[in-house]
Design an enzyme around this catalytic site. Structure first.
Site, PDB file in Angstrom:
ATOM      1  N   ARG A  53       0.819  -1.214   0.000  1.00 32.35           N
ATOM      2  CA  ARG A  53       0.000   0.000   0.000  1.00 32.35           C
ATOM      3  C   ARG A  53       0.856   1.269   0.000  1.00 32.35           C
ATOM      4  NH1 ARG A  53      -5.053  -1.758   3.930  1.00 32.35           N
ATOM      5  NH2 ARG A  53      -6.449  -2.292   2.222  1.00 32.35           N
ATOM      6  N   LYS A 213     -18.695 -16.929   2.943  1.00 35.92           N
ATOM      7  CA  LYS A 213     -20.159 -16.900   3.016  1.00 35.92           C
ATOM      8  C   LYS A 213     -20.836 -16.202   1.844  1.00 35.92           C
ATOM      9  CE  LYS A 213     -20.081 -16.307   8.009  1.00 35.92           C
ATOM     10  NZ  LYS A 213     -20.281 -15.147   8.882  1.00 35.92           N
ATOM     11  N   GLY A 364      -9.227  -8.910   0.080  1.00 33.97           N
ATOM     12  CA  GLY A 364      -7.958  -9.029   0.790  1.00 33.97           C
ATOM     13  C   GLY A 364      -7.382 -10.426   0.729  1.00 33.97           C
ATOM     14  N   GLY A 387     -12.558  -4.210   1.363  1.00 31.54           N
ATOM     15  CA  GLY A 387     -13.935  -3.772   1.607  1.00 31.54           C
ATOM     16  C   GLY A 387     -14.423  -2.806   0.545  1.00 31.54           C
TER      17      GLY A 387
HETATM   18  P1  ADP Z   1     -11.737 -11.979   0.308  1.00 29.36           P
HETATM   19  O1  ADP Z   1     -10.975 -11.388   1.463  1.00 29.36           O
HETATM   20  O2  ADP Z   1     -10.851 -12.292  -0.861  1.00 29.36           O
HETATM   21  O3  ADP Z   1     -12.921 -11.141  -0.077  1.00 29.36           O
HETATM   22  P2  ADP Z   1     -13.313 -13.657   2.033  1.00 29.36           P
HETATM   23  O4  ADP Z   1     -12.844 -12.873   3.215  1.00 29.36           O
HETATM   24  O5  ADP Z   1     -14.708 -13.488   1.601  1.00 29.36           O
HETATM   25  O6  ADP Z   1     -12.319 -13.391   0.786  1.00 29.36           O
HETATM   26  O7  ADP Z   1     -13.110 -15.212   2.299  1.00 29.36           O
HETATM   27  C1  ADP Z   1     -11.902 -15.761   2.714  1.00 29.36           C
HETATM   28  C2  ADP Z   1     -12.099 -16.864   3.683  1.00 29.36           C
HETATM   29  O8  ADP Z   1     -13.005 -17.854   3.197  1.00 29.36           O
HETATM   30  C3  ADP Z   1     -10.818 -17.593   3.973  1.00 29.36           C
HETATM   31  O9  ADP Z   1     -10.453 -17.373   5.328  1.00 29.36           O
HETATM   32  C4  ADP Z   1     -11.138 -19.049   3.706  1.00 29.36           C
HETATM   33  O10 ADP Z   1     -10.578 -19.930   4.666  1.00 29.36           O
HETATM   34  C5  ADP Z   1     -12.641 -19.079   3.769  1.00 29.36           C
HETATM   35  N1  ADP Z   1     -13.186 -20.231   3.036  1.00 29.36           N
HETATM   36  C6  ADP Z   1     -13.047 -20.507   1.735  1.00 29.36           C
HETATM   37  N2  ADP Z   1     -13.623 -21.689   1.413  1.00 29.36           N
HETATM   38  C7  ADP Z   1     -14.140 -22.190   2.561  1.00 29.36           C
HETATM   39  C8  ADP Z   1     -14.860 -23.372   2.905  1.00 29.36           C
HETATM   40  N3  ADP Z   1     -15.162 -24.287   1.982  1.00 29.36           N
HETATM   41  N4  ADP Z   1     -15.236 -23.536   4.198  1.00 29.36           N
HETATM   42  C9  ADP Z   1     -14.937 -22.604   5.115  1.00 29.36           C
HETATM   43  N5  ADP Z   1     -14.260 -21.468   4.857  1.00 29.36           N
HETATM   44  C10 ADP Z   1     -13.866 -21.247   3.600  1.00 29.36           C
HETATM   45 MG    MG Z   2     -11.386 -11.397   3.604  1.00 31.63          MG
END
Ligand code: ADP
Ligand code: MG
Length: 407
Positions: A53, A213, A364, A387
């Site tokens: 960053r 989720k 992230g 975010g």
């Molecule tokens: P980003 O930061 O890229 O937007 P998220 O924060 O939405 O991504 O999601 C990341 C998290 O999702 C990770 O910590 C990962 O462990 C979790 N995750 C991915 N697949 C699964 C799964 N099948 N069951 C539980 N957690 C999961």
């Molecule tokens: Mg995340």
């Protein structure tokens, strides 16, 4: 005032219609620049573990210095409750000084007469960094008196903190009411990539969504569905879709309250949503869990889905093969556990191998996955704002962008 609450949906929210530092005279002026220096640090010695960053802020900083400005930089760092040395921006000043190759004065505070005097003494080419703007609770309250105090420090305001643009805070938004306010180059780049993809994508346009989720990403799915040609779904969020289609998911993470929503999305996006066809499952949620690969119809009761399987990787690779625009948000599995990182790393590599495709990474954890796969520099754009990029992909207006002057 321009600090919307960020809830209005817009479809053409790019920096294209916002003034940038190119369109404003900065010579001989004190320029107050909001950066996103919210960097990860080692908990023990506060060493900066990833300075991306700070590096991404350099084009704006260097341009302004080359054009004869004196700079007052500001940022938040973490979530301090009041003034707390642990959240001081001093380590950032030290790193920035190394990267810039010129001195960076550290202020002892954020506002107040002493800081104003220090700012007024700056000469063209000088750089000073304020303390953590969140040392004052007024920052997050977007308190107008606090914003006015910040505005006393400069004659022009530049917002280059895309990663904080979804927040209507004093330093990201409120201050724009008191000074001419324009976008920096990082802000412009983020909005051009993300906005360009959403408004005017080269096709096929493929989104890859994962993460824990559905609940976190409903808005993204709804906003992207009419714009994309395909959405490839992986990660924990796929489980709820699978259950909605009556596939077994064993003891996997599911959102029972989102089943109806998943059904509705499946109905709307029937031809566009692509779900996994096999999984890597685990006997428990742990790095050293027992793992096996099964087809989507064969998830045993006590097992949990932690990654997409090899057939799904192949399917997703095929879907990506001809893509001309690809956006990725959310890992395909629990990539923090090496045994269950294969799907996520394969998608990272598949994106890296696309030579005629605009590849954009938002989120992230997805950015971290691309880094750990060693292919970050193969992507067209890795967003600095988790975010903020999520809210942008939901089609929300970002208050920190709205507050800037139109072209
Ligand atoms: P980003 O930061 O890229 O937007 P998220 O924060 O939405 O991504 O999601 C990341 C998290 O999702 C990770 O910590 C990962 O462990 C979790 N995750 C991915 N697949 C699964 C799964 N099948 N069951 C539980 N957690 C999961
Ligand atoms: Mg995340």
């Amino acid at each position: 005032m321009g600090c919307g609450n960020g809830s209005s949906r817009v479809f053409f929210a790019t920096a294209m219609n916002k003034k940038t530092i190119r369109e404003i005279e900065v010579k001989g002026k004190r320029v107050l620049v909001r950066c996103d220096f919210n960097v990860p640090q080692d908990k023990q010695d506060l060493h900066i573990t990833d300075d991306r960053r700070i590096r991404e802020a350099l084009p704006t900083i260097n341009y302004l210095l080359e054009h004869g400005a004196a700079l007052i930089l500001m940022s938040h760092l973490g979530r301090p409750k009041g003034k707390d040395e642990k959240y001081s921006l001093k380590p950032v000043a030290a790193r920035l000084q190394e990267l810039l190759g010129r001195p960076v004065q550290m202020a002892n505070d954020v506002i107040g007469d002493a800081v104003v005097a220090q700012a007024q003494a700056l000469k063209p080419g000088d750089v000073m960094l304020l303390e953590n703007v969140r040392f004052y609770p007024e920052e997050e309250k977007n308190d107008p008196a606090f914003a006015r105090e910040l505005a006393r420090l400069g004659e022009v305001y530049v917002n280059d903190a895309f990663g904080s643009a979804h927040r209507a805070h004093a330093s990201t938004c409120g201050v724009a009411a008191y000074l001419p306010a324009v976008a920096g180059f990082l802000m412009e780049k983020e909005l051009n990539y993300l906005g360009g993809a959403l408004e005017n994508p080269r096709r096929p346009f493929v989104a890859i969504l994962g993460g824990a989720k559905i609940g976190d990403k409903i808005g993204v799915i709804e906003n992207l569905l009419p714009k994309v040609d395909r959405i490839l779904i992986g990660g924990g969020m796929a489980n709820t879709f699978m259950l909605a289609k009556s596939y077994p998911v064993g003891a996997s993470l599911v959102e029972a309250d989102k089943l109806d929503l998943a059904r509705a999305l499946l109905q709307n996006g029937a031809t566009k949503l692509v779900l996994p066809i096999d999984w890597v499952i685990a006997d428990r949620f742990a790095a050293d869990a027992q793992a096996q690969t099964v087809t989507a119809t064969n998830v045993p009761n006590d097992w949990r889905i932690l990654d997409i399987g090899p057939a799904t990787i192949q399917l997703f690779e095929q879907e990506l093969q001809n893509a001309k625009t690809a956006i990725w948000n959310g890992p395909m599995g629990v990539f923090e556990f090496p045994k269950f990182a294969r799907g996520t790393l394969a998608i990272a590599r598949a994106l890296a191998n696309l030579t005629d495709c605009v590849t954009i990474i938002g989120g992230g954890d997805s950015a971290a996955a691309v880094e750990s796969a060693g292919v970050a520099d193969k992507m067209s754009h890795v967003s600095t704002g988790g975010g903020a990029s999520l809210e942008f992909m939901e089609g929300r207006a970002l208050p920190g962008v709205q507050a800037l002057q139109d072209k």
